[in-house]
Write a protein that holds these residues in place. Structure first.
Motif, PDB file in Angstrom:
ATOM      1  N   THR A 284      -8.263   1.106   6.059  1.00  0.00           N
ATOM      2  CA  THR A 284      -8.048   1.490   4.638  1.00  0.00           C
ATOM      3  C   THR A 284      -8.668   0.826   3.618  1.00  0.00           C
ATOM      4  O   THR A 284      -8.761  -0.420   3.670  1.00  0.00           O
ATOM      5  CB  THR A 284      -6.725   1.779   4.290  1.00  0.00           C
ATOM      6  N   MET A 285      -9.098   1.431   2.546  1.00  0.00           N
ATOM      7  CA  MET A 285      -9.644   0.865   1.195  1.00  0.00           C
ATOM      8  C   MET A 285      -9.174   1.456   0.081  1.00  0.00           C
ATOM      9  O   MET A 285      -9.133   2.640   0.088  1.00  0.00           O
ATOM     10  CB  MET A 285     -11.337   0.750   1.439  1.00  0.00           C
ATOM     11  N   CYS A 286      -8.922   0.513  -0.940  1.00  0.00           N
ATOM     12  CA  CYS A 286      -8.657   1.227  -2.224  1.00  0.00           C
ATOM     13  C   CYS A 286      -9.577   0.465  -3.023  1.00  0.00           C
ATOM     14  O   CYS A 286      -9.666  -0.826  -3.253  1.00  0.00           O
ATOM     15  CB  CYS A 286      -6.996   0.964  -2.702  1.00  0.00           C
ATOM     16  N   PHE A 287     -10.000   1.183  -4.135  1.00  0.00           N
ATOM     17  CA  PHE A 287     -10.883   0.436  -5.031  1.00  0.00           C
ATOM     18  C   PHE A 287     -10.702   1.059  -6.565  1.00  0.00           C
ATOM     19  O   PHE A 287     -11.047   2.187  -6.754  1.00  0.00           O
ATOM     20  CB  PHE A 287     -12.523   0.683  -4.876  1.00  0.00           C
ATOM     21  N   ASN A 288     -10.356   0.189  -7.165  1.00  0.00           N
ATOM     22  CA  ASN A 288     -10.038   0.568  -8.889  1.00  0.00           C
ATOM     23  C   ASN A 288      -9.117   1.678  -8.885  1.00  0.00           C
ATOM     24  O   ASN A 288      -9.217   2.630  -9.857  1.00  0.00           O
ATOM     25  CB  ASN A 288     -11.590   1.086  -9.387  1.00  0.00           C
ATOM     26  N   GLY A 289      -8.101   1.593  -8.191  1.00  0.00           N
ATOM     27  CA  GLY A 289      -7.141   2.356  -8.137  1.00  0.00           C
ATOM     28  C   GLY A 289      -7.240   3.916  -7.408  1.00  0.00           C
ATOM     29  O   GLY A 289      -6.374   4.737  -7.441  1.00  0.00           O
ATOM     30  N   GLN A 290      -8.171   3.881  -6.600  1.00  0.00           N
ATOM     31  CA  GLN A 290      -8.623   5.056  -5.945  1.00  0.00           C
ATOM     32  C   GLN A 290      -8.754   4.689  -4.366  1.00  0.00           C
ATOM     33  O   GLN A 290      -9.504   3.915  -3.981  1.00  0.00           O
ATOM     34  CB  GLN A 290     -10.210   5.628  -6.295  1.00  0.00           C
ATOM     35  N   MET A 291      -8.277   5.469  -3.645  1.00  0.00           N
ATOM     36  CA  MET A 291      -8.260   5.349  -2.242  1.00  0.00           C
ATOM     37  C   MET A 291      -9.607   6.028  -1.902  1.00  0.00           C
ATOM     38  O   MET A 291      -9.781   7.169  -1.959  1.00  0.00           O
ATOM     39  CB  MET A 291      -7.261   6.137  -1.335  1.00  0.00           C
ATOM     40  N   ILE A 292     -10.461   5.088  -1.250  1.00  0.00           N
ATOM     41  CA  ILE A 292     -11.921   5.568  -0.861  1.00  0.00           C
ATOM     42  C   ILE A 292     -12.104   5.451   0.583  1.00  0.00           C
ATOM     43  O   ILE A 292     -13.103   6.390   1.060  1.00  0.00           O
ATOM     44  CB  ILE A 292     -12.831   4.810  -1.334  1.00  0.00           C
ATOM     45  N   LEU A 293     -11.397   5.011   1.311  1.00  0.00           N
ATOM     46  CA  LEU A 293     -11.571   5.069   2.790  1.00  0.00           C
ATOM     47  C   LEU A 293     -10.020   5.081   3.296  1.00  0.00           C
ATOM     48  O   LEU A 293      -9.242   4.190   3.258  1.00  0.00           O
ATOM     49  CB  LEU A 293     -12.171   4.001   3.440  1.00  0.00           C
ATOM     50  N   SER A 294      -9.680   6.152   4.489  1.00  0.00           N
ATOM     51  CA  SER A 294      -8.254   6.595   4.945  1.00  0.00           C
ATOM     52  C   SER A 294      -8.342   7.396   6.084  1.00  0.00           C
ATOM     53  O   SER A 294      -9.250   8.099   6.092  1.00  0.00           O
ATOM     54  CB  SER A 294      -7.349   6.792   3.827  1.00  0.00           C
ATOM     55  N   ARG A 295      -7.212   7.625   6.739  1.00  0.00           N
ATOM     56  CA  ARG A 295      -7.242   8.467   7.731  1.00  0.00           C
ATOM     57  C   ARG A 295      -7.051   9.945   7.249  1.00  0.00           C
ATOM     58  O   ARG A 295      -7.600  10.743   7.597  1.00  0.00           O
ATOM     59  CB  ARG A 295      -5.850   8.259   8.535  1.00  0.00           C
TER      60      ARG A 295
END
Length: 246
Positions: free
Chosen positions: A103-114
């Motif tokens: 999973t990845m979150c960037f600047n308050g936004q989830m950008i990669l997830s299931r």
């Protein structure tokens, strides 16, 4: 006559009780209205506290399940402290064994997830505009039975002034080539040269970066101390990445 008098007394008592209940209800409504007028912050804080507790209880890492907005902890991506102006908050998690995706979150936004359906076994990569923080694209590359050529093509297309975030899930190294390793090393990675079968690895670097990136973690697959039998424990990395200004 006696029965009639008793009946009248009962009715009078009943009406008095109804009137009393009506008066109490009216008083409560007035008090509630006055509280919202003179103490609106109390009502707001109560609602905020309640909503926050629900998010903390049911949403992992304080991310919403739809993957679009960080609503949980008070800082972006659930960081314990906020990032200063001119930096982007991020959180990267590698996969856990072959069961829980990266999973990845960037600047308050989830950008990669299931939930976003953009994370799979292998190398999971996100490319971000280093000036605006806007997500440009993501890619997943299976390094067990996939084709490494697609990974090389993806890495060669990374533009200048972009950030690149990478996380492994399951196996991210079996089919990787020296060419692919070299392209990732140019982004600031040093661990990519030793990444091996089923190692866990998380990384954040940039196109045209000079020197080593400070945002990198690697843990080797070792049967003697693996947490998940044939896989090492997952890795989680958080921090604040400087925004490209010039």
């Amino acid at each position: 006559m006696l029965q009639k008098n008793l009946f009248c007394m009962d009715m009078t008592l009943y009406l008095r009780r109804v009137l009393l209940l009506f008066i109490v209800a009216a008083c409560l409504m007035v008090l509630f209205a006055l509280r919202n007028v003179f103490f609106p912050e109390i009502y707001f804080e109560m609602n905020t506290s309640s909503e926050t507790s629900k998010e903390r209880a049911f949403v992992p890492f304080a991310f919403t399940s739809n993957g679009h907005q960080d609503k949980g902890l008070q800082h972006k991506c659930g960081l314990p402290t906020g990032c200063v102006k001119g930096t982007f908050a991020f959180r990267i998690r590698s996969g856990a064994a072959n069961a829980i995706p990266a999973t990845m979150c960037f600047n308050g936004q989830m950008i990669l997830s299931r939930e976003l359906r953009n994370t799979k076994e292998g190398l999971n990569i996100a490319v971000i505009n280093a000036r605006t923080g806007e997500l440009i694209r993501t890619g997943t590359f299976n390094m067990w039975h996939g084709e490494v050529e697609s990974l090389v093509t993806f890495l060669k297309a990374v533009e200048k002034d972009t950030l690149v975030l990478i996380a492994t899930y399951d196996d991210g190294a079996t089919k990787i080539t020296d060419e692919a390793r070299g392209l990732i090393a140019e982004l600031g990675s040093t661990s990519i040269n030793k990444l091996a079968f089923r190692d866990n690895w998380v990384f954040a670097g940039g196109k045209g970066m000079s020197g080593k990136s400070p945002f990198e973690q690697h843990i080797a697959n070792n049967k003697s101390n693996n947490k998940y039998d044939k896989w090492p424990e997952l890795l989680e990395m958080t921090g604040c990445i400087p925004q490209k200004m010039d």
